[in-house]
Design a protein around this motif. Structure first.
Motif, short mmCIF file in Angstrom:
data_model
loop_
_atom_site.label_atom_id
_atom_site.label_comp_id
_atom_site.label_asym_id
_atom_site.label_seq_id
_atom_site.Cartn_x
_atom_site.Cartn_y
_atom_site.Cartn_z
N ASP A 157 -49.94 8.35 135.51
CA ASP A 157 -49.37 8.81 136.76
C ASP A 157 -48.63 7.58 137.74
O ASP A 157 -48.22 8.09 138.78
N SER A 158 -48.57 6.59 137.06
CA SER A 158 -47.90 5.36 137.53
C SER A 158 -46.47 5.10 136.70
O SER A 158 -46.35 5.56 135.84
N GLU A 159 -45.91 4.31 137.57
CA GLU A 159 -44.60 4.01 136.83
C GLU A 159 -44.80 2.88 136.01
O GLU A 159 -43.78 2.40 135.25
N HIS A 160 -45.96 2.35 135.39
CA HIS A 160 -46.29 1.28 134.57
C HIS A 160 -46.80 1.69 133.30
O HIS A 160 -47.54 0.86 132.64
N TYR A 161 -46.93 3.01 133.03
CA TYR A 161 -47.69 3.42 132.13
C TYR A 161 -47.32 2.76 130.72
O TYR A 161 -47.94 2.59 129.77
N THR A 162 -45.89 2.79 130.59
CA THR A 162 -45.30 2.18 129.25
C THR A 162 -45.95 0.63 129.06
O THR A 162 -46.19 0.53 128.09
N ALA A 163 -45.91 0.19 130.11
CA ALA A 163 -46.34 -1.49 129.99
C ALA A 163 -47.76 -1.42 129.78
O ALA A 163 -48.27 -2.25 128.88
N TRP A 164 -48.60 -0.76 130.43
CA TRP A 164 -49.93 -0.67 130.20
C TRP A 164 -50.29 -0.20 128.71
O TRP A 164 -51.04 -0.96 127.90
N ARG A 165 -49.52 0.69 128.18
CA ARG A 165 -49.66 1.31 126.93
C ARG A 165 -49.52 0.02 125.94
O ARG A 165 -50.22 -0.01 124.91
N ALA A 166 -48.40 -0.50 126.11
CA ALA A 166 -47.83 -1.53 125.21
C ALA A 166 -49.12 -2.91 125.18
O ALA A 166 -49.06 -3.16 124.18
N ALA A 167 -49.43 -3.04 126.43
CA ALA A 167 -50.57 -4.09 126.36
C ALA A 167 -51.87 -3.54 125.57
O ALA A 167 -52.54 -4.36 124.79
N VAL A 168 -52.31 -2.21 125.64
CA VAL A 168 -53.18 -1.80 124.88
C VAL A 168 -52.99 -1.78 123.25
O VAL A 168 -53.94 -2.12 122.56
N GLU A 169 -51.70 -1.60 123.11
CA GLU A 169 -51.26 -1.45 121.42
C GLU A 169 -51.26 -2.99 121.17
O GLU A 169 -51.73 -3.03 119.96
N ASP A 170 -50.99 -3.97 122.03
CA ASP A 170 -50.96 -5.18 121.39
C ASP A 170 -52.52 -5.67 121.31
O ASP A 170 -52.65 -6.42 120.54
N LEU A 171 -53.26 -5.28 122.17
CA LEU A 171 -54.69 -5.63 121.66
C LEU A 171 -55.25 -5.15 120.50
O LEU A 171 -55.92 -5.73 119.94
N ARG A 172 -54.74 -3.76 120.36
CA ARG A 172 -55.19 -3.23 119.09
C ARG A 172 -54.61 -4.14 117.62
O ARG A 172 -55.60 -4.07 116.90
N THR A 173 -53.51 -4.34 117.76
CA THR A 173 -52.90 -5.19 116.74
C THR A 173 -53.84 -6.54 116.57
O THR A 173 -53.94 -7.10 115.37
N ARG A 174 -54.35 -7.03 117.71
CA ARG A 174 -54.81 -8.34 117.55
C ARG A 174 -56.24 -8.26 117.09
O ARG A 174 -56.98 -9.20 116.74
N LEU A 175 -56.85 -7.04 117.09
CA LEU A 175 -58.20 -6.77 116.53
C LEU A 175 -58.36 -6.40 115.31
O LEU A 175 -58.80 -6.68 114.39
#
Length: 135
Positions: free
Chosen positions: A117-135
């Motif tokens: 619901d925010s304008e920052h969803y794409t950036a948040w999703r990218a941050a979570v996906e980055d974390l996933r790759t580091r795990l």
């Protein structure tokens, strides 16, 4: 919830969880947090998802795959630095971590819904996906 960044550390829930981490000397808090996310049969509430993202950052950092070290990550970085030589994530935690990320990104995740619901969803999703790759 006060939120000021899209990364795992940029909110009040994350900061509170990171401060509480200092009361432990092992990975029990990380495991308990992941269990909360995975055991919830209803929709995943935002506070639990936000705390889980920080717990996942602890696991990534213990493996030497941490993200950026910032003022917001300082409490976790300090805890990890003091334990990195001794505390290695168990295999079962890696499996729980993968399932927790899936749950946080799922449609029943309130945190995901709030970011959508925010304008920052794409950036948040990218941050979570980055974390996933580091795990």
């Amino acid at each position: 919830m006060g939120t000021w960044a899209v990364d795992a550390f940029g909110n009040d829930y994350a900061q509170d969880w990171a401060e509480d981490l200092h009361e432990t000397s092992n990975l029990d808090a990380v495991e308990d947090t992941l269990n909360t996310v995975l055991d919830s049969s209803a929709g995943l509430e935002a506070p639990f998802a936000a705390e889980a993202l920080v717990a996942l950052e602890v696991l990534a950092r213990l493996q030497g795959k941490g993200g950026s070290r910032t003022e917001d990550s300082a409490a976790v970085d300090e805890w990890v630095d003091a334990r990195k030589a001794k505390a290695r994530p168990r295999a079962d935690l890696a499996e729980k971590a993968a399932r927790a990320i899936e749950r946080i990104l799922s449609p029943d995740s309130e945190l995901r819904q709030l970011w959508e619901d925010s304008e920052h969803y794409t950036a948040w999703r990218a941050a979570v996906e980055d974390l996933r790759t580091r795990l």
